[in-house]
Design an enzyme around this catalytic site. Structure first.
Site, mmCIF file in Angstrom:
data_model
loop_
_atom_site.group_PDB
_atom_site.id
_atom_site.type_symbol
_atom_site.label_atom_id
_atom_site.label_comp_id
_atom_site.label_asym_id
_atom_site.label_seq_id
_atom_site.Cartn_x
_atom_site.Cartn_y
_atom_site.Cartn_z
ATOM 1 N N ASN A 154 -1.841 12.971 -0.336
ATOM 2 C CA ASN A 154 -2.971 12.058 -0.237
ATOM 3 C C ASN A 154 -3.700 12.042 -1.571
ATOM 4 O OD1 ASN A 154 -4.548 10.464 1.978
ATOM 5 N ND2 ASN A 154 -6.137 11.455 0.754
ATOM 6 N N ARG A 155 -4.267 10.915 -1.896
ATOM 7 C CA ARG A 155 -4.961 10.799 -3.186
ATOM 8 C C ARG A 155 -6.053 11.862 -3.324
ATOM 9 N NH1 ARG A 155 -8.044 5.269 -4.339
ATOM 10 N NH2 ARG A 155 -9.084 6.052 -2.473
ATOM 11 N N GLY A 181 1.142 -0.032 17.530
ATOM 12 C CA GLY A 181 0.943 0.951 18.587
ATOM 13 C C GLY A 181 -0.301 1.782 18.388
ATOM 14 N N GLY A 182 -0.996 1.548 17.262
ATOM 15 C CA GLY A 182 -2.210 2.306 17.008
ATOM 16 C C GLY A 182 -1.920 3.760 16.722
ATOM 17 N N LYS A 235 5.319 -8.636 12.245
ATOM 18 C CA LYS A 235 4.131 -7.867 12.645
ATOM 19 C C LYS A 235 2.892 -8.750 12.640
ATOM 20 C CE LYS A 235 1.538 -4.204 13.514
ATOM 21 N NZ LYS A 235 0.179 -4.539 13.122
ATOM 22 N N GLU A 249 -1.287 -10.920 19.918
ATOM 23 C CA GLU A 249 -2.255 -9.948 20.449
ATOM 24 C C GLU A 249 -3.645 -10.581 20.553
ATOM 25 O OE1 GLU A 249 -4.325 -6.117 18.450
ATOM 26 O OE2 GLU A 249 -2.129 -6.063 18.478
ATOM 27 N N LYS A 296 -9.680 -7.839 11.643
ATOM 28 C CA LYS A 296 -9.204 -7.343 10.349
ATOM 29 C C LYS A 296 -8.499 -8.416 9.532
ATOM 30 C CE LYS A 296 -8.716 -2.476 11.595
ATOM 31 N NZ LYS A 296 -7.782 -1.315 11.672
ATOM 32 N N HIS A 356 -0.295 -45.332 3.217
ATOM 33 C CA HIS A 356 0.623 -44.208 3.418
ATOM 34 C C HIS A 356 1.912 -44.614 4.132
ATOM 35 C CE1 HIS A 356 -2.097 -41.227 1.838
ATOM 36 N NE2 HIS A 356 -3.076 -41.685 2.603
#
EC number: 1.1.1.44
Length: 468
Positions: free
Chosen positions: A33-34, A129-130, A183, A190, A260, A451
């Site tokens: 990890n950083r 799946g969290g 995904k 979802e 998110k 058009h």
């Protein structure tokens, strides 16, 4: 000194749990990890595990068997680019980087192209799946070089969720960004599922004034039939959960739903592809309007509208809502899989829709009994243009559309907000229409913008001087 079989970068909850999942299958895992403190915390909380900590990128990379397999679980965007840049000086050609973050598929396409040019393999991998799924078995959607996937497939198959038939919920999706695209669409579906459920909740509360206990019982019964799924299972639990003061928790949660951005990505892609992803897109907007809490409270004191009247027979209305939910769910998945087909054609991914539905059957948030019906539909006709045309789904639409119409009509007349139910029946009616009023729109476009248009009675392309 023996080397570890795989490395995981990023020790936030998803990276940590995936590392523990991999370790539990008998693999040795290097972790990095950083921030040193996060790595130390993971090791301290998991004594006796075959997790080997490293505190510099160079030591971490050099600790791995070759070709190296490195799973990135870092913040999507610039964080992923930074992590890759820090690894590259120590990698050898043929090493494999697996990005398991919630990454935008176009970024994955770019990274795949850039890393391939340098001799590295890159696998963009959707993981659903969290945190519980990461630890116990998620649904995994890898895309990238097929030969690189084969080198990591044994690990992915062992850590993935397992469906009822014993099949692991992982399959090779396709080239470059295919895994992250699938995904992304999964996340859009979802959004649709969750909004449909929220609208059913509003209908049952507004039309029947069901108590929380009655709502829980209704969802329990629904979860035992066609609607059986993870989201219905958790929803029944949510209705009866009380806080430390004995209040029903759901009743005191502020009505602002966050996001998110992945639902937005799905909708933006649908516009780029010219796909009518109306229900899923409509499920994004309620989250935005929910965030306008102060405006909504002020508007509620100014703008008028009907008050909900009793919906009639309790059992009959509950069944109508159930049927409307199931048909709405079918429309949502039909739109999502139609978009997957359009994307597959656009990006040359050759997606296998039956296999995609199969890996959604366990581990992921949208896992549901009815996904087997989608797998069956594509197994019977891999080239079907839209799931609504499959015999099973066509029969459900025949049997359930009146309930959906009745529920939407009741909701509109009584001021109950049902944007995704409304989108479902609008899409269904549009898709089954041989003739739409788009002829008038095209005439307007020709009138003000020259058009042109096509005719139903003649071949060719035409323009009219409308004022002559």
């Amino acid at each position: 000194m023996s080397k570890q079989q795989i490395g995981v970068v990023g020790m936030a909850v998803m990276g940590r749990n995936l590392a523990l999942n991999i370790e539990s299958r008998g693999y040795t895992v290097s972790v990095f990890n950083r921030s040193r403190e996060k790595t130390e915390e993971v090791i301290a909380e998991n004594p006796g595990k075959k997790l080997v900590p490293y505190y510099t990128v160079q030591e971490f990379v050099e600790s791995l068997e070759t070709p190296r397999r490195i799973l990135l679980m870092v913040k999507a965007g610039s964080g992923t680019d930074s992590a890759i840049d820090s690894l590259k000086p120590y990698l050898d050609k043929g090493d494999i980087i697996i990005d398991g973050g919630n990454t935008f598929f176009q970024d994955t396409i770019r990274r795949n192209r850039e890393l391939s040019a340098e001799g590295f393999n890159f696998i963009g991998t959707g993981v659903s799946g969290g945190e519980e799924g990461a630890l116990k078995g998620p649904s995994i959607m890898p895309g990238g070089q097929k030969e690189a996937y084969e080198l990591v497939a044994p690990i992915l198959k062992q850590i993935a969720a397992v469906a009822e038939d014993g099949e692991p919920c992982v399959t090779y999706i396709g080239a470059d960004g295919a895994g992250h695209y699938v995904k992304m669409v999964h996340n859009g579906i979802e959004y649709g599922d969750m909004q449909l459920i929220a609208e059913a909740y509003a209908l049952l509360k507004g039309g029947l004034t069901l108590s929380n206990e009655e709502l829980a019982q209704t969802f329990t019964e629904w979860n035992e039939g066609e609607l059986s799924s993870y989201l219905y299972d958790i929803t029944k639990d949510i209705f009866t959960k009380k806080d430390e003061e004995g209040k029903y928790l759901v009743d005191v949660i502020l009505d602002e739903a966050a996001n998110k951005g992945t639902g937005k990505w799905t909708s933006q892609s649908s516009l780029d592809l010219g796909e009518p992803l109306s229900l899923i897109t409509e499920s994004v907007f309620p989250r935005y309007i929910s965030s306008l809490k102060d405006q909504r409270v002020a508007a509620s004191k100014v703008l008028s509208g009907p008050q909900a009247q009793p919906a009639g027979d309790k059992a009959e209305f509950i069944e109508k809502v159930r049927r409307a939910l199931y048909l709405g769910k079918i429309v949502s998945y039909a739109q999502g899989f139609s978009q997957l087909r359009a994307a597959s054609d656009e990006y040359n991914w050759e997606l296998n829709y039956a296999e995609i539905a199969k890996i959604f059957r366990a581990g992921c948030i949208i896992r549901a009994q009815f996904l087997q019906k989608i797998t069956d539909a594509y197994a019977q006709n891999a080239g079907i243009a839209n799931l609504l045309l499959a015999p099973y789904f066509k029969q459900i639409a025949d049997d359930y559309q009146q309930a959906l119409r009745d529920v939407v009509a009741y909701a509109v007349q009584n001021g109950i907000r049902v944007p995704t139910f409304s989108a479902a029946i609008a899409y269904y009616d549009s898709y089954r229409s041989a003739v739409l009023p788009a002829n008038l729109i095209q005439a307007q476009r020709d009138y003000f913008g020259a058009h042109t248009y096509k005719r139903t009675d003649k071949e060719g392309v035409f323009h009219t001087e409308w004022l002559e």
